[in-house]
Enzyme design. Structure first.
Site, PDB file in Angstrom:
ATOM      1  CG  ASP A 118      -7.081  -1.911  -3.541  1.00  0.00           C
ATOM      2  OD1 ASP A 118      -7.778  -1.184  -2.817  1.00  0.00           O
ATOM      3  OD2 ASP A 118      -5.882  -2.153  -3.309  1.00  0.00           O
ATOM      4  CG  HIS A 144      -6.210  -1.971   0.191  1.00  0.00           C
ATOM      5  ND1 HIS A 144      -5.398  -1.442  -0.786  1.00  0.00           N
ATOM      6  CD2 HIS A 144      -5.620  -1.657   1.376  1.00  0.00           C
ATOM      7  CE1 HIS A 144      -4.372  -0.813  -0.222  1.00  0.00           C
ATOM      8  NE2 HIS A 144      -4.485  -0.943   1.087  1.00  0.00           N
ATOM      9  CB  SER A 198      -0.961  -0.037   1.187  1.00  0.00           C
ATOM     10  OG  SER A 198      -1.986   0.896   1.040  1.00  0.00           O
TER      11      SER A 198
END
Length: 731
Positions: free
Chosen positions: A661, A696, A575
């Site tokens: 995501d 995600h 991320s």
């Protein structure tokens, strides 16, 4: 390129593919602040375009073909994780109202089953003994996630909230991965599922005390939770909008105080917050602000009862004595006059206050010092009047590195406190603390099968030095047999954003690396929160490059000190940590023999320039606003990974992303990999693996997650050169 033909080629026989799928180039111009950029891979943004899907699938096939030599190792690692995990298990029951609540996992099942059983006596605070194989007396199944997940490639549970009377369950599910949940209701007395259904919620649910109303949130077009609704349970009345936050910088949350006396709505940006409260006995009333928002001031609120008087305890970073309480301070004020505040904890630059939890008999301070979390407790039964700092006593542990915090204390009236503890070497523990005597009772230690012995592993703290002289803490764990006198395979992990702290934690899957001689290192770089608020402030916005150079300095330190060599070191981050990986790949590709980037935020400038994308406006307080500020634009232009891929020899790179995501779009990894494959002057493979039906957090279900972790670990072991276990007795 015809990706359909490419897929057939990759799927056919003939060994490892020699070239990656080549993405076509379609020039797309953008101009900001006089700077024109031509982006050839922006066309990959359309997730439903058949050509985009074919490209992602071709990259998946290319990755599978070029990692098929690791298939046996992946199976071995999966078997090791499985052999060390107690698949049929049960959590320690936690008391709430008239029931003990707990979760069960069963061998062969992907998800947990959520259960409860009645308490025998109102004065009984000793939980039932854990029974993995048999049901507890009166056991009820609240929700079996395995049943809910049937027929879906992805499943995520959002809300799981029982009304105070114990009769109703509100729960929400996401079966796509886009973090938009469907809220449902169940009658726990009959097991019947109600017809009431609320689509597109943000995931949480809060009951009113009378079980007649449920509060939930919805999101805007940018996936920002912005509105709180009240659902009048069991009626046909239209849901009532009780709060809406129009400012796109603010994220809205909903909850209640631990005492259940007040419902709370929080609106917060990255740098400013405001809390609204409502008496829980008046659920249809108006929420009232505790303190008006002031730009740059953050605060949180808890309810405490001291000497039979009601107070709000306020953790804040407001200005005191002419300067801002950067590492936060704590005030206390009467509930009926929140402006009449007095200081409970003064600001201390060496202590980052994170929270204060209030129970009937205790106040518990959570804070950080020297890059480690800590807690301290004040026993209100032994104090007359408002406590002082001297009344708080720290709970200590013997390990040099460890993670501690409150855990599973659902009841405000609990006579004993539950504390969670763990470290790199010690599996996580749930401990019950008798505050009066100091006696600690171990309720459960994370089971690790196969004869695991913490004494076989060593953890330590080292300090690297950044280019500007700043000392960077490194947390290290290795198997005791790993020879310190010669370089070893090493995995260096980093994050460094949002003031998030990555503390020493135990991992079953990590043992498969440690037992093969890999040293694992956490680099606590600036931008995280390990060393307090200033650590964060010096790694965000126009100081963001410190995050990247800190990581490079940490890697160089590990080489210089003989821990490893560039040919044995892999870097990993996900991320915002994936942004770190992308920046490091451009800055110091020579230091690593592999870079693993999960759901990487690597097209940062393009994303932050577009306010129509999910969460962009919220992110301006973290990264700066390049759309309106030319200085921020120029600064981000200098480090944004995708923007700065150049013709140079990149190390092997593995990028992992998910097509659904909503936080970091798959587009970022897809474009970055396309450009890396185009520009890299080395023969090292740049691989992209896209989960086509996940969000995600990646794949759902524990066995699927173990398969994914095994895939990642096998690649890391290949790149570090540590393919054989150093311990022949390892499972």
């Amino acid at each position: 390129m015809d990706f359909a033909v490419e897929l057939q080629r990759l799927a056919g026989r003939g060994g490892v593919a020699v070239s990656a799928p080549v993405a076509k180039k379609i020039p797309a111009e953008r101009t900001h602040h006089g700077d024109t950029v031509v982006d050839h891979y922006e066309w990959l943004r359309d997730k439903d375009d058949p050509e985009v899907i074919a490209y992602l699938e071709a990259q998946n096939a290319f990755t599978e073909k070029n990692t098929e030599q690791l298939a046996g190792l992946r199976k071995q690692i999966f078997a090791e994780i499985k052999a060390r995990t107690k698949e049929t298990d049960m959590s320690v029951p936690s008391r709430r109202g008239k029931y003990w609540y707990y979760g069960r996992t069963h061998e062969g099942k992907q998800y947990a089953t959520h259960c409860r059983c009645p308490i025998g006596d109102d004065d009984d605070w000793t939980p039932p003994e854990v029974s993995e194989d048999g049901a507890l007396p009166g056991e009820e199944v609240l929700l079996d996630a395995n049943v809910e997940a049937r027929g879906h490639d992805f499943f995520s549970l959002g809300a799981l909230s029982v009304s105070d009377d114990g009769n109703w369950l509100a729960y929400s599910t996401d079966v796509v991965g886009d973090e938009r949940y469907t809220l449902r209701f169940k009658d726990l007395r009959t097991g019947a599922l109600l017809d009431e259904l609320i689509e597109d919620t943000a995931g949480g649910a809060v009951w009113s005390a009378d079980a007649r109303h449920v509060f939930y949130q919805t999101v805007d077009a940018a996936w920002r939770p912005d509105t709180v609704w009240r659902h009048d349970f069991g009626t046909d009345t239209a849901d009532v909008k009780v709060f809406h936050e129009p400012d796109e910088r603010y994220w809205v949350g909903m909850g209640s105080t631990r005492s259940d006396r007040y419902l709370m709505i929080g609106a917060g940006s990255k740098i400013t917050s405001e809390v609204y409260v409502l008496d829980a006995n008046d659920p249809t009333g108006e929420f009232v602000s505790v303190a008006p928002r002031v730009d740059g001031v953050e605060y949180s609120v808890e309810h405490a009862v001291i000497d039979d008087a009601d107070y709000f305890v306020i953790v804040h970073n407001d200005i005191r004595g002419g300067s801002k309480a950067e590492n936060f301070a704590i005030d206390i004020a009467p509930v009926d006059d929140p402006t009449n505040r007095r200081e409970l904890f003064a600001h201390d630059p060496g202590r980052r206050i994170e929270d204060l939890d209030a129970f009937r008999d205790y106040l518990v301070l959570s804070y950080r010092r020297e890059a480690l979390p800590r807690i301290a407790i004040a026993d209100l039964r032994t104090i007359t009047g408002i406590p002082t700092e001297a009344d708080f006593h720290e709970v200590t542990f013997a390990e040099e590195l460890g993670t501690v915090g409150l855990a599973g204390n659902r009841e405000w009236t609990t006579p004993r406190l539950r504390i969670g503890y763990g470290s790199f070497t010690e599996p996580s523990e749930l401990i019950e603390l008798d505050v009066t005597t100091g006696e600690r009772t171990l309720l459960k230690r994370q089971p690790v099968l196969g004869g695991y012995d913490p004494a076989d592993y060593v953890q330590s703290r080292e300090w690297a030095t950044a280019a500007d002289g700043t000392r960077i803490p490194l947390s290290i764990v290795r198997r005791k047999g790993t020879d310190e006198n010669k370089p070893a395979p090493l995995l260096l992990y980093g994050y460094g954003s949002y003031e998030a702290s990555i503390d020493p934690y135990f991992s079953v899957s990590r043992l498969s690396m440690l037992d093969r001689g890999v040293v694992f290192v956490l680099a606590h770089v600036r931008g995280g929160g390990e060393m307090g608020r200033y650590w964060y402030e010096n790694g965000k916005e126009l100081q963001k490059k410190n995050t990247f150079t800190d990581f490079v300095s940490a890697a160089q330190y590990l080489v210089d000190e003989g821990w490893t060599t560039p040919s044995q070191m892999v870097a990993e981050g996900g991320s915002a940590g994936g942004l770190l990986m992308g920046a490091v790949a451009n800055l110091a590709p020579q230091l690593f023999n592999g870079i693993l980037a999960s759901v990487p935020f690597v097209d940062a400038l393009n994303s932050i320039l577009d306010p129509s994308l999910p969460l962009t406006v919220i992110e301006w307080d973290e990264w700066g606003d390049p759309l309106h500020n030319p200085e921020v634009y120029a600064y981000m232009r200098e480090y944004s990974p995708y923007e700065n891929v150049v013709a140079q020899p990149y190390p092997p790179i593995l990028a992992l992303t998910s097509r659904n995501d909503t936080r970091v779009l798959y587009t970022e990894a897809a474009k970055w990999v396309a450009r890396l494959q185009e520009c890299s002057t080395s023969d090292n493979l740049v691989l992209l693996k896209t989960e086509m039906s996940a969000g995600h957090g990646g794949v759902s279900g524990r066995y699927k997650q173990w398969e994914e972790i095994s895939f990642e670990i096998a690649w890391i072991l290949q790149q570090t050169g540590a393919l054989a276990p150093t311990d022949p007795t390892a499972p």
